[in-house]
Enzyme design. Structure first.
Site, PDB file in Angstrom:
ATOM      1  N   ASP A  38      -1.494   4.824  -6.891  1.00  0.00           N
ATOM      2  CA  ASP A  38      -1.827   4.068  -5.688  1.00  0.00           C
ATOM      3  C   ASP A  38      -1.857   2.566  -5.954  1.00  0.00           C
ATOM      4  OD1 ASP A  38      -2.740   3.577  -3.072  1.00  0.00           O
ATOM      5  OD2 ASP A  38      -4.827   3.628  -3.724  1.00  0.00           O
ATOM      6  N   ASP A  86       0.820  -1.208   0.000  1.00  0.00           N
ATOM      7  CA  ASP A  86       0.000   0.000   0.000  1.00  0.00           C
ATOM      8  C   ASP A  86       0.856   1.262   0.000  1.00  0.00           C
ATOM      9  OD1 ASP A  86      -1.986   1.814   0.139  1.00  0.00           O
ATOM     10  OD2 ASP A  86      -2.772   1.197   2.086  1.00  0.00           O
TER      11      ASP A  86
END
Ligand SMILES: *[C@@H]1O[C@H](CO)[C@@H](O)[C@H](O)[C@H]1NC(C)=O
Ligand SMILES: *[C@@H]1O[C@H](CO)[C@@H](O)[C@H](O)[C@H]1NC(C)=O
Ligand SMILES: *[C@@H]1O[C@H](CO)[C@@H](O)[C@H](O)[C@H]1NC(C)=O
Ligand SMILES: *[C@@H]1O[C@H](CO)[C@@H](O)[C@H](O)[C@H]1NC(C)=O
Ligand SMILES: *[C@@H]1O[C@H](CO)[C@@H](O)[C@H](O)[C@H]1NC(C)=O
Ligand SMILES: *[C@@H]1O[C@H](CO)[C@@H](O)[C@H](O)[C@H]1NC(C)=O
Length: 420
Positions: free
Chosen positions: A292, A110
């Site tokens: 992302d 992440d």
């Protein structure tokens, strides 16, 4: 707000510059294999998870001023109820070896958050390498929530590359994370601010910070490489620590500063212009958003998506949850062009579609071509008008240089391939 980020950043930069620099650093990059796992019955699940995440990224997570552990627990339970009822989704994971004896955890990668934590199926046993800080760790993700106890322990990033005293959350509550054993937070250190309790005004060094501070890598830097794939589950990618993996790129890597626009500035945020087709029709005019690894699709502000829809003729398939084209429309689909800094990157028609071999996996049929370009859920002007998720990142090599506060992008052997 901006001043806050800037001063947090200045503090971090100052902090890193006083650290004595290492004696030996590896010449070639430290790498980790990077896998994709899909557990979906419909495209709507993917969009739902991505949107929930987009919404939560716009509001930074913190312990929300909890004054007692009970309050913190109530926050966590409350937030857990807000999590989408399905755990289904697409996960991009790495194997990380943690603790004594060394135990392997499958962890989500992440870049949109920065705490590292472990959970669920694998028990954690404190040992002679671990240190209990007495703090709790709390993080909300939109598609999940985690509350745990903070330990420091050894983390083996790759064989022979170990860091000590890495902050780890050992989860008591981890809602929305079925099928993984934790999360590797690769975002900027300032996202950890406010996530500890009671020590709510400290930053937690990330795995990347510790790799750098402990002399394992030459700079706090990660490179993300993932090849487009037409199967559900595959180990097709690589995360590089410390430097670019030159074998993964074609031509130069182009760097741009992390955007100054909030809230994108909190993440791996950039300014970007998107145009469509041979006439380079404007879709998004120089606006801020993020790249992302925790998002699957390419999400655009609703008004920009409407422009894309009218240019392509795509219609929303409400069962599948994604835009779709007929094969004839697909034959006319043109490239999207992403201008990032001084260079413009072609995102081909093939790159814009969901792999057709996986149409049924998302509840679609072979009669249509589904698009990975989707709606972020609000019009432009929010300071986060796009999210270049993994299906965008798969076509490029991208880098996040924490110390230089910059994002890098390069073409790869897969940028122009037709696989979908
Ligand atoms: C892919 O991985 C997911 C999650 O681990 C699993 O549920 C699913 O069965 C796998 N699918 C295939 C086709 O192997
Ligand atoms: C920690 O314990 C393990 C066995 O559990 C032992 O092999 C190791 O040498 C110990 N390490 C230290 C630093 O004491
Ligand atoms: C880890 O941190 C603890 C607590 O600050 C400290 O006592 C210990 O010496 C550190 N261990 C290493 C290997 O740096
Ligand atoms: C796959 O999704 C189902 C339904 O949400 C869930 O029960 C299951 O735990 C998931 N499996 C994995 C391996 O993520
Ligand atoms: C990004 O765009 C914003 C708004 O147009 C502008 O203020 C900023 O200077 C640009 N560049 C960076 C690096 O943020
Ligand atoms: C994009 O924005 C710039 C600056 O606001 C403006 O000058 C330009 O006309 C816009 N371009 C298009 C095609 O809308």
């Amino acid at each position: 707000m901006l001043a806050q980020v800037t001063s947090a950043l200045a503090l971090l930069l100052a902090a890193s510059s006083v650290v004595a620099k290492p004696v030996t650093v590896k010449d070639s990059p430290v790498t980790m294999s990077f896998a994709r796992r899909m557990n979906v019955t419909g495209g709507a699940d993917i969009l739902k998870m991505d949107r929930a995440r987009a919404t939560s990224l716009k509001v930074r997570s913190s312990t929300h001023g909890a004054k007692t552990k009970d309050e913190l627990m109530k926050n966590a339970v409350g937030a857990a109820f807000g999590v989408p009822s399905t755990n289904q989704g697409v996960s991009y994971v790495v194997e990380v070896v943690i603790g004594t004896p060394p135990t392997t955890y499958d962890m989500l990668v992440d870049t949109g958050s920065s705490n590292t934590w472990i959970c669920c199926e694998i028990d954690y046993f404190p040992s002679n390498t671990s240190f209990d800080t007495g703090n709790s760790v709390y993080v909300e993700y939109g598609s999940g929530v985690m509350l745990g106890e903070q330990y420091l322990d050894v983390v083996h990033i790759a064989p022979g590359f170990t860091i000590t005293n890495q902050s780890l959350g050992v989860a008591l509550i981890a809602e929305g994370f079925d099928g993984v054993d934790g999360l590797l937070g690769l975002g900027p250190q300032y996202l950890t601010y406010g996530n500890l309790f009671p020590d709510a005004t400290t930053y937690v060094p990330t795995v990347v910070d510790n790799l750098y501070d402990q002399g394992v890598i030459p700079k706090p830097f990660i490179g993300i490489s993932f090849q487009p794939t037409t199967v559900m589950n595959t180990t097709n990618g690589e995360i590089t620590f410390g430097q670019v993996d030159q074998t993964k790129i074609q031509g130069q890597i182009n760097y741009v500063p992390i955007t100054e626009t909030l809230p994108s500035a909190y993440y791996v945020g950039i300014n970007q212009t998107i145009t469509y087709g041979n006439h380079k029709t404007m879709v998004l005019n120089n606006t801020a958003g993020i790249t992302d690894t925790g998002t699957t699709l390419l999400l655009l502000a609703s008004d920009a998506l409407a422009t894309y829809q009218s240019l392509t003729g795509a219609v929303l398939d409400s069962d599948v949850g994604l835009l779709k084209l007929t094969p004839a429309q697909f034959a006319n689909l043109q490239s999207l062009w992403f201008t990032i800094g001084d260079d413009t990157y072609e995102f081909t028609a093939d790159a814009q579609i969901w792999p057709r071999t996986l149409n049924t996996a998302i509840g679609g049929t072979s009669d249509f071509v589904y698009l990975i370009v989707s709606d972020i859920g609000s019009d432009g002007g929010t300071g986060m008008d796009f999210i270049n998720g993994m299906m965008f990142l798969e076509r490029f090599y991208t880098a996040y240089d924490t110390l230089g506060n910059q994002f890098g992008i390069a073409r790869t052997a897969e940028t122009f391939v037709s696989v979908n």
